[in-house]
Every structure is written in structure tokens, then in C-alpha cells.
Design a protein around this motif. Structure first.
Motif, PDB file in Angstrom:
ATOM      1  N   THR A  11       0.832  -1.209   0.000  1.00 44.11           N
ATOM      2  CA  THR A  11       0.000   0.000   0.000  1.00 44.11           C
ATOM      3  C   THR A  11       0.863   1.253   0.000  1.00 44.11           C
ATOM      4  OG1 THR A  11      -1.822  -1.131   1.145  1.00 44.11           O
ATOM      5  CG2 THR A  11      -1.782   1.274   1.235  1.00 44.11           C
ATOM      6  N   ILE A  12       1.865   1.286   0.867  1.00 40.25           N
ATOM      7  CA  ILE A  12       2.751   2.453   0.940  1.00 40.25           C
ATOM      8  C   ILE A  12       3.501   2.646  -0.380  1.00 40.25           C
ATOM      9  CG2 ILE A  12       4.838   3.377   2.029  1.00 40.25           C
ATOM     10  CD1 ILE A  12       3.913   2.050   4.632  1.00 40.25           C
ATOM     11  N   ALA A  15       1.090   3.697  -3.239  1.00 41.53           N
ATOM     12  CA  ALA A  15       0.560   5.046  -3.003  1.00 41.53           C
ATOM     13  C   ALA A  15       1.602   6.083  -3.400  1.00 41.53           C
ATOM     14  CB  ALA A  15       0.152   5.214  -1.543  1.00 41.53           C
ATOM     15  N   GLY A  36      -2.986   8.015  -6.654  1.00 41.66           N
ATOM     16  CA  GLY A  36      -2.327   7.288  -5.572  1.00 41.66           C
ATOM     17  C   GLY A  36      -3.210   6.200  -4.990  1.00 41.66           C
ATOM     18  N   MET A  37      -4.498   6.502  -4.793  1.00 46.12           N
ATOM     19  CA  MET A  37      -5.417   5.533  -4.202  1.00 46.12           C
ATOM     20  C   MET A  37      -5.732   4.390  -5.170  1.00 46.12           C
ATOM     21  SD  MET A  37      -5.988   6.536  -1.095  1.00 46.12           S
ATOM     22  CE  MET A  37      -7.511   5.781  -0.534  1.00 46.12           C
ATOM     23  N   ALA A  40      -2.806   2.043  -5.303  1.00 40.92           N
ATOM     24  CA  ALA A  40      -2.657   1.247  -4.084  1.00 40.92           C
ATOM     25  C   ALA A  40      -3.719   0.165  -3.940  1.00 40.92           C
ATOM     26  CB  ALA A  40      -2.679   2.166  -2.859  1.00 40.92           C
ATOM     27  N   ALA A  68      -2.741   5.180   3.234  1.00 39.16           N
ATOM     28  CA  ALA A  68      -2.474   5.615   1.861  1.00 39.16           C
ATOM     29  C   ALA A  68      -2.670   7.124   1.722  1.00 39.16           C
ATOM     30  CB  ALA A  68      -3.383   4.872   0.889  1.00 39.16           C
TER      31      ALA A  68
END
Length: 208
Positions: A11-12, A15, A36-37, A40, A68
Motif C-alpha cells: 500500500t505504501i 501510493a 495514488g489511491m 494502491a 495511503a
């Protein structure tokens, strides 16, 4: 524990990757958050469709959504000079996200007793699905569909997990490191899959 750690790492990483790509394309702040979302969580949504889970299960990951959003905000607020240096590590963060989510997707499918083919596809789509959505939204050719070796490493992770060669915690972390290394070696040595181009053929026909 392994499952959660891989989820957080992926996720990191994705993102960050999505936010940086959005800023490279000069998207506004809303575009940065959207890209970004979707980077992720896009792979997880595709995985759920593949293995028969409700897509709405994604909304149960409230802590990861907050994580995120926090990461994207930090990236957006980075000083310009630091951000230019960070962009050099974009391939590395993408490799981390690919590896973490590929393994996580394979574990998910294997835990549901799906056949090997489904485990491999779950690894491929979870690992690269978010990146494909990111590239499409950014108007770029998806890495997965280029000659560059990208999805093969995700499929390798799925294969090793699907046949039971890797199932211990230490083995999963070793596999994670291996996939990241293979992805970075691909970029460094410019490894690629075979492909054929019709551009020259079309040009020759026009000449006639």
C-alpha cells in the motif's frame, strides 16, 4: 502477520508510486489522490473479481485507506528538491509494491484452495493491476504490456506459492526480496520479453 506486513508495504509503495506519476503528469491535488489511491487498491479490486470475493471487501480496510491518504499527503508536500531526488527511486518503490502485492494475492488465492492457475493470475493481477490502472489514467503505456519483464516476476511468485515451494514466513520474506531484486535487475540490464512490431511492415506497404 506476514499477510498484514505485505499489505502495508504494498500500500505504501504503490501510493507513493501513483502520487509521483500524477505529479510528473502535472495533475492537480485531487488527481494526485485519485491516482495514488487507485494504484494502491486497484490490484486488490481486480483480484477480488478474479477469485470471487465482493469488491466491497476493500472498504473494510479503513486503516490502509488512512495510511495511503497520509502517505500521498506527505509525498505531495515534499520539498521540490527532495521530490526530484525521490523520483529516481520510483522504479524501486514500484518493484516493492509489485512484489508485496503479488505474494499477497497468491496467498489470498491459495488460502481459498483455488487451483494453481488462479493463484498465478491472482499474483499477476494483484501485483500489477494497480500499476496498469495508474498508467492508463496517466496516459502511459502500461508496464505490464511492454517488452519490459514486469508481470513475469509476479507470476513466478504465484507459481512458487501455488506449488507449495514457499509457505514458511521466512520463505515468503525471502521471496519478497528476490522478486524486488529480479525487477531491479530487469531495469538495470534492460531485460525484455520477445515482441514483434508491425510498424516497419506498415511503412513498407505505404511506400508501395
Amino acid at each position: 502477520m506476514t499477510w498484514e506486513v505485505l499489505n502495508i508495504i504494498g500500500t505504501i509503495a504503490f501510493a507513493i508510486s501513483g502520487a509521483i506519476v500524477a505529479m510528473e503528469e502535472e495533475y492537480d491535488i485531487l488527481g494526485v489522490y485519485i491516482l495514488g489511491m487507485t494504484t494502491a487498491f486497484g490490484g486488490g479490486a481486480i483480484r477480488n473479481l478474479l477469485i470471487g470475493l465482493p469488491i466491497s471487501d476493500l472498504w473494510n480496510q479503513g486503516a490502509l485507506f488512512i495510511l495511503a491518504i497520509t502517505v500521498i499527503t506527505i509525498v505531495f508536500l515534499f520539498p521540490f528538491g527532495a521530490l526530484k531526488q525521490w523520483k529516481k527511486w520510483g522504479t524501486f518503490t514500484d518493484a516493492i509494491g509489485l512484489s508485496a502485492f503479488a505474494i499477497q494475492g497468491a496467498l489470498y488465492a491459495a488460502s481459498m484452495n483455488h487451483p494453481l492457475s488462479a493463484v498465478i493470475m491472482a499474483a499477476l493481477l494483484t501485483g500489477s493491476g494497480g500499476g496498469v490502472i495508474r498508467d492508463v489514467l496517466a496516459g502511459r503505456k502500461p508496464l505490464l504490456l511492454r517488452g519490459d519483464i514486469y508481470g513475469v516476476w509476479a507470476m513466478l511468485a504465484g507459481l512458487l506459492i501455488g506449488v507449495g515451494m514457499v509457505n514458511q514466513t521466512w520463505g515468503l520474506y525471502a521471496l519478497f526480496v528476490l522478486i524486488v531484486i529480479l525487477r531491479m535487475l530487469t531495469v538495470y540490464f534492460k531485460w525484455s520479453l520477445p515482441y514483434r512490431s508491425l510498424k516497419d511492415a506498415n511503412y513498407s506497404r505505404k511506400e508501395r
